[in-house]
Design a protein around this motif. Structure first.
Motif, PDB file in Angstrom:
ATOM      1  N   LEU B 220     -10.771   3.623   5.915  1.00 60.19           N
ATOM      2  CA  LEU B 220      -9.505   4.353   6.077  1.00 60.19           C
ATOM      3  C   LEU B 220      -8.436   3.703   5.213  1.00 60.19           C
ATOM      4  O   LEU B 220      -8.408   2.485   5.065  1.00 60.19           O
ATOM      5  CB  LEU B 220      -9.046   4.300   7.543  1.00 60.19           C
ATOM      6  N   ILE B 221      -7.568   4.534   4.649  1.00 59.28           N
ATOM      7  CA  ILE B 221      -6.466   3.985   3.861  1.00 59.28           C
ATOM      8  C   ILE B 221      -5.244   3.830   4.768  1.00 59.28           C
ATOM      9  O   ILE B 221      -4.880   4.744   5.503  1.00 59.28           O
ATOM     10  CB  ILE B 221      -6.127   4.891   2.673  1.00 59.28           C
ATOM     11  N   ILE B 222      -4.636   2.658   4.705  1.00 60.90           N
ATOM     12  CA  ILE B 222      -3.510   2.358   5.591  1.00 60.90           C
ATOM     13  C   ILE B 222      -2.214   2.399   4.786  1.00 60.90           C
ATOM     14  O   ILE B 222      -2.098   1.739   3.768  1.00 60.90           O
ATOM     15  CB  ILE B 222      -3.662   0.947   6.194  1.00 60.90           C
ATOM     16  N   GLY B 223      -1.263   3.170   5.254  1.00 65.65           N
ATOM     17  CA  GLY B 223       0.060   3.105   4.648  1.00 65.65           C
ATOM     18  C   GLY B 223       0.378   4.211   3.650  1.00 65.65           C
ATOM     19  O   GLY B 223       1.499   4.317   3.187  1.00 65.65           O
ATOM     20  N   TYR B 253      -2.930   0.503   1.342  1.00 63.74           N
ATOM     21  CA  TYR B 253      -2.702   1.405   0.209  1.00 63.74           C
ATOM     22  C   TYR B 253      -1.994   0.674  -0.927  1.00 63.74           C
ATOM     23  O   TYR B 253      -0.978   0.016  -0.717  1.00 63.74           O
ATOM     24  CB  TYR B 253      -1.871   2.605   0.669  1.00 63.74           C
ATOM     25  N   ILE B 254      -2.549   0.787  -2.114  1.00 67.48           N
ATOM     26  CA  ILE B 254      -1.939   0.172  -3.287  1.00 67.48           C
ATOM     27  C   ILE B 254      -1.366   1.290  -4.159  1.00 67.48           C
ATOM     28  O   ILE B 254      -2.080   2.208  -4.527  1.00 67.48           O
ATOM     29  CB  ILE B 254      -2.987  -0.628  -4.098  1.00 67.48           C
ATOM     30  N   SER B 255      -0.071   1.205  -4.464  1.00 68.40           N
ATOM     31  CA  SER B 255       0.563   2.271  -5.258  1.00 68.40           C
ATOM     32  C   SER B 255       0.056   2.211  -6.687  1.00 68.40           C
ATOM     33  O   SER B 255       0.370   1.283  -7.431  1.00 68.40           O
ATOM     34  CB  SER B 255       2.074   2.079  -5.271  1.00 68.40           C
ATOM     35  N   ILE B 256      -0.742   3.194  -7.065  1.00 69.75           N
ATOM     36  CA  ILE B 256      -1.187   3.256  -8.459  1.00 69.75           C
ATOM     37  C   ILE B 256      -0.673   4.518  -9.129  1.00 69.75           C
ATOM     38  O   ILE B 256      -0.347   4.501 -10.297  1.00 69.75           O
ATOM     39  CB  ILE B 256      -2.730   3.208  -8.593  1.00 69.75           C
ATOM     40  N   ASN B 257      -0.633   5.593  -8.371  1.00 71.57           N
ATOM     41  CA  ASN B 257      -0.228   6.864  -8.959  1.00 71.57           C
ATOM     42  C   ASN B 257       1.186   7.244  -8.512  1.00 71.57           C
ATOM     43  O   ASN B 257       1.646   6.803  -7.463  1.00 71.57           O
ATOM     44  CB  ASN B 257      -1.184   7.970  -8.506  1.00 71.57           C
ATOM     45  N   SER B 267       4.803  -3.571  -2.286  1.00 71.29           N
ATOM     46  CA  SER B 267       3.559  -4.323  -2.165  1.00 71.29           C
ATOM     47  C   SER B 267       2.706  -3.657  -1.084  1.00 71.29           C
ATOM     48  O   SER B 267       3.238  -3.054  -0.163  1.00 71.29           O
ATOM     49  CB  SER B 267       3.845  -5.777  -1.790  1.00 71.29           C
ATOM     50  N   PRO B 268       1.374  -3.770  -1.176  1.00 72.18           N
ATOM     51  CA  PRO B 268       0.516  -3.138  -0.164  1.00 72.18           C
ATOM     52  C   PRO B 268       0.734  -3.741   1.224  1.00 72.18           C
ATOM     53  O   PRO B 268       0.997  -4.949   1.332  1.00 72.18           O
ATOM     54  CB  PRO B 268      -0.894  -3.408  -0.674  1.00 72.18           C
ATOM     55  N   PRO B 269       0.649  -2.944   2.299  1.00 72.11           N
ATOM     56  CA  PRO B 269       0.911  -3.444   3.659  1.00 72.11           C
ATOM     57  C   PRO B 269      -0.234  -4.321   4.175  1.00 72.11           C
ATOM     58  O   PRO B 269      -0.998  -3.912   5.044  1.00 72.11           O
ATOM     59  CB  PRO B 269       1.052  -2.165   4.479  1.00 72.11           C
ATOM     60  N   LEU B 270      -0.317  -5.537   3.628  1.00 77.07           N
ATOM     61  CA  LEU B 270      -1.464  -6.385   3.948  1.00 77.07           C
ATOM     62  C   LEU B 270      -1.420  -6.914   5.373  1.00 77.07           C
ATOM     63  O   LEU B 270      -2.448  -7.095   6.020  1.00 77.07           O
ATOM     64  CB  LEU B 270      -1.540  -7.556   2.964  1.00 77.07           C
ATOM     65  N   LEU B 271      -0.204  -7.188   5.881  1.00 81.98           N
ATOM     66  CA  LEU B 271      -0.098  -7.689   7.255  1.00 81.98           C
ATOM     67  C   LEU B 271      -0.613  -6.638   8.234  1.00 81.98           C
ATOM     68  O   LEU B 271      -1.330  -6.943   9.186  1.00 81.98           O
ATOM     69  CB  LEU B 271       1.347  -8.058   7.578  1.00 81.98           C
ATOM     70  N   ARG B 272      -0.271  -5.382   7.954  1.00 83.42           N
ATOM     71  CA  ARG B 272      -0.719  -4.294   8.821  1.00 83.42           C
ATOM     72  C   ARG B 272      -2.252  -4.188   8.789  1.00 83.42           C
ATOM     73  O   ARG B 272      -2.889  -3.994   9.821  1.00 83.42           O
ATOM     74  CB  ARG B 272      -0.081  -3.000   8.334  1.00 83.42           C
TER      75      ARG B 272
END
Lengths: 172, 380
Positions: B220-223, B253-257, B267-272
C-alpha cells in the motif's frame, strides 16, 4: 549437583570437540568437577593452578556423544556443538557444567535458563549461528579459473563447518 | 542496448517496490538442481536505505500502458524504456546466484500490451529457471492485475510467493490516481490465489505440488491520498483475517511526478510508515485488534510514542502485570517485552520464581517494562 565433588584442579584438553567430550566422560565417571577447564591454545600458564592434561580418547567421546541425545536431548547436543565453535574463553567450563548437570536432571536442563552456565551456552550458540547466517548472505565469490571460486573471510568464530553445507548446495 | 544497460534501468525502476522479503518457504534441493529455499528468510544484506538487497530485484520491463499518476513508469513520463527477454532474466539470476550475490529473485513488471501478455512472459521466465536450470531457490513474482486465472495457476505452481499490489487503500483514490485499474481487478485474483492456497493445503496428496508455499503479500502507498491510519489498518486487518495474507507492506509516498491530484510532499512520510509497520506487527504477533489501537475519534498514530506504549498509557488500569502469573498474550502487552522476551520468561518461570535480577540475567531489557510489571508482587 549435590553428589558432585568440586576439586581444585585445572583440566586442559587438546582443543578438539572429541577432547572436550573425553573430559566430560572423565568428570562424569569420577563424579568430580574441576574448577577450570581450558583448551591447550587458550591456556595461559599460572603457577597457582594444579593442572592435569586430559588425553583424547575417541571411544570415550563417542560414548558421550551417543549418550547426550538419549539422556538429555538432541537440542542440548546442538547447543554445545555450536557453543564449542565460538571463540569465547570461558566456553569450556560452561559446557562441562551444562552437560554434567544435564545428565542428572535430563531434558529439563534446557528450560533452566536462569542458571548462568546454561544461559551462557545458549547465547554462545546464538552468537555463532548469527555470524554464520550473516556470512551466508554477505560472502562474495570471485571466479579465478575454470570451476574455481574464491572468497576471503575473517570470521570471529569457527564457522566454516556450518557454512560448508549451504555453500555446497549452492554450487553443486 | 546491451544487457547491463537494461539491468541498470530496470533494477533502478524496481526500487519503489518495498515488498521483498521471504518467510515461510522451505523448498528442498530436488533433482540434483542447484540451491534451496530457506525457511529463515533471505534478508542478509542491507542497502544504504535500510532495505534488503539480497534478492535480485528487477522489473521485467518498464514500458507500461497504464498511466497511474503516482508511478515513475507511467506512460506519459519521459524515462528510458527497456525490456528483458525471459532468457536474459534467467541467465542473470543464475549467474548472480552462483557467486552468492543473491539468494533469490524478485520479479515485477510494468504492463506491456495487455495483462495476459505480460503474465505469459513472466511465466516463461520462471519456467526456464525452474525446469531448465533446475533452480530451487526463492522466487517472488508479481501478479499483474486483470490477468486470466489460468496464468495465475501456472505461475503459482512455480514460484514461492506471489503478490498483487493494491497500492491505494480505497476505491475513490484508485479512481482518482489510477483510473485504468479497477478494485475488482485486484481483489478477484487475490481471493482466487488465497482460495487455491487453502484447497492445496487441505488436499496435499492430490496436488503433489505446493501452490505459492510462501503465501501472498501486497503493498500500500502511504501519504498519496488522504486516508487515515485507522482506515489503512482496518484494510490490513481484513486482508490478514479474510484472505490470509502473509504480509502487507507500506511504502511511504515519494513525490516524483507533478499532477494536480497528487500532494506535493517535501519528504516522504517515513515516520508514518514506521508507525504503521509497528502496528502491523502488533496485529499479527501480539494479539492486538485495530479497534484497540485507534478509533474514529483519533484515527492517526501518536508521533511521539510507539503504538504499544500509547495503548498502555491509555489503559493504565490493566497494569501492573505480575510476571510470574500472567499468560503469554498478557505479557506481550507490556511495553518493552517482545515475543522473544515473553517466551524466555515463560520458559524460565517453570523452574524458578523470577525476580528483577533474574530478568536482567536473562537479557531482558526492563528499562521501559519496569513501570508496568511486578515480580513476586514487588515493584521495581
Amino acid at each position: 549437583m549435590s553428589n558432585w565433588k568440586l576439586i581444585n584442579k585445572t583440566y586442559i584438553y587438546d582443543g578438539s570437540f572429541d577432547g572436550l567430550l573425553s573430559t566430560i566422560f572423565k568428570c562424569y565417571f569420577e563424579k568430580t568437577l574441576p574448577q577450570k577447564l581450558y583448551s591447550k591454545n587458550n591456556y595461559i600458564e599460572n603457577f597457582l593452578d594444579k593442572t592435569e592434561f586430559i588425553k583424547t580418547d575417541y571411544e570415550k567421546s563417542k560414548r558421550i556423544f551417543d549418550a547426550i541425545p538419549k539422556l538429555i536431548s538432541i537440542e542440548t547436543l546442538k547447543n554445545i556443538y555450536y557453543a564449542f565453535l565460538s571463540n569465547d574463553k570461558e566456553k569450556d567450563i560452561n559446557i562441562l557444567n551444562y552437560i554434567c548437570n544435564g545428565f542428572d536432571i535430563g531434558s529439563e536442563i534446557n528450560n533452566k535458563i536462569i542458571l548462568s552456565y546454561v544461559f551462557k551456552t545458549i547465547s554462545l550458540r546464538k552468537k555463532v549461528l548469527s555470524e554464520c547466517h550473516k556470512l551466508k548472505g554477505l560472502l562474495r565469490f570471485q571466479e579465478i579459473g575454470e570451476n574455481f571460486c574464491y572468497s576471503k573471510i575473517n570470521p570471529d568464530n569457527l564457522i566454516l563447518e556450518p557454512l560448508r553445507t549451504t555453500l555446497y548446495k549452492k554450487t553443486s | 542496448m546491451d544487457i547491463f544497460e537494461k539491468l541498470e534501468i530496470l533494477s533502478d525502476a524496481a526500487k519503489y517496490d518495498a515488498s521483498c522479503s521471504s518467510s515461510g518457504s522451505n523448498r528442498k534441493n530436488l533433482n540434483s538442481g542447484i540451491g534451496n529455499g530457506n525457511f529463515a528468510g533471505i534478508c542478509h544484506s542491507w542497502g544504504a536505505d535500510g532495505r534488503c538487497i539480497s534478492l535480485l530485484k528487477i522489473l521485467f520491463t518498464n514500458s507500461c500502458i497504464y498511466d497511474c499518476k503516482y508511478c515513475i513508469n507511467r506512460c506519459s513520463n519521459n524515462v528510458k524504456r527497456a525490456t528483458f527477454t525471459p532468457r536474459e532474466v534467467a541467465d542473470l539470476t543464475i549467474n548472480f546466484y552462483k557467486r552468492n550475490y543473491i539468494e533469490g529473485l524478485f520479479l515485477s513488471s510494468a504492463v506491456i500490451k495487455n495483462p495476459d501478455y505480460t503474465m505469459e512472459r513472466l511465466v516463461e521466465t520462471v519456467k526456464i529457471l525452474r525446469n531448465e536450470y533446475n533452480f530451487n531457490g526463492y522466487i517472488h513474482c508479481k501478479t499483474i492485475p486483470g490477468c486470466s486465472k489460468d496464468l495465475i495457476d501456472k505461475l503459482g505452481n512455480l514460484v514461492d510467493r506471489m503478490s498483487i499490489n493494491i497500492e491505494l487503500p480505497s476505491n475513490n483514490s484508485l479512481k482518482l490516481l489510477a483510473p485504468q485499474k479497477e478494485k475488482d481487478g485486484i481483489l478477484v485474483p487475490m481471493t482466487y490465489i488465497s482460495n487455491n492456497i487453502k484447497t492445496n493445503k487441505l488436499d496435499k496428496n492430490k496436488f503433489k505440488k505446493d501452490f505459492v508455499p510462501a503465501g501472498q503479500t501486497t503493498q500500500l502507498i502511504i501519504g498519496a491520498t488522504p486516508e487515515s491510519d485507522f482506515k489503512i489498518l482496518k484494510l490490513s486487518e481484513n486482508l490478514y483475517n479474510k484472505l490470509k495474507l502473509k504480509r502487507v507492506y507500506y511504502s511511504a509516498y515519494i513525490s516524483i511526478n507533478n499532477d494536480k491530484n497528487l500532494p506535493t510532499l517535501e519528504s516522504p512520510p517515513l515516520l508514518r510508515e514506521n508507525r504503521l509497520y509497528q502496528a502491523d506487527w502488533l496485529l499479527r504477533f501480539y494479539g492486538f485488534k485495530v479497534d484497540e489501537l485507534l478509533n474514529e475519534k483519533n484515527p492517526n498514530f501518536n508521533t511521539i510514542l510507539d503504538p504499544k506504549c500509547d495503548w498502555a498509557i491509555r489503559n493504565l488500569d490493566k497494569f501492573p502485570i505480575e510476571i510470574n502469573k500472567a499468560d503469554y498474550y498478557t505479557l506481550l502487552k507490556v511495553p518493552g517485552i517482545g515475543i522473544i522476551s515473553a517466551k524466555k520468561i515463560i520458559r524460565a518461570r517453570r523452574n524458578n520464581n523470577l525476580n528483577f535480577e533474574d530478568l536482567k540475567k536473562l537479557g531482558i531489557t526492563i528499562k521501559r517494562a519496569k513501570y508496568f510489571i511486578t515480580c513476586r508482587r514487588k515493584i521495581f
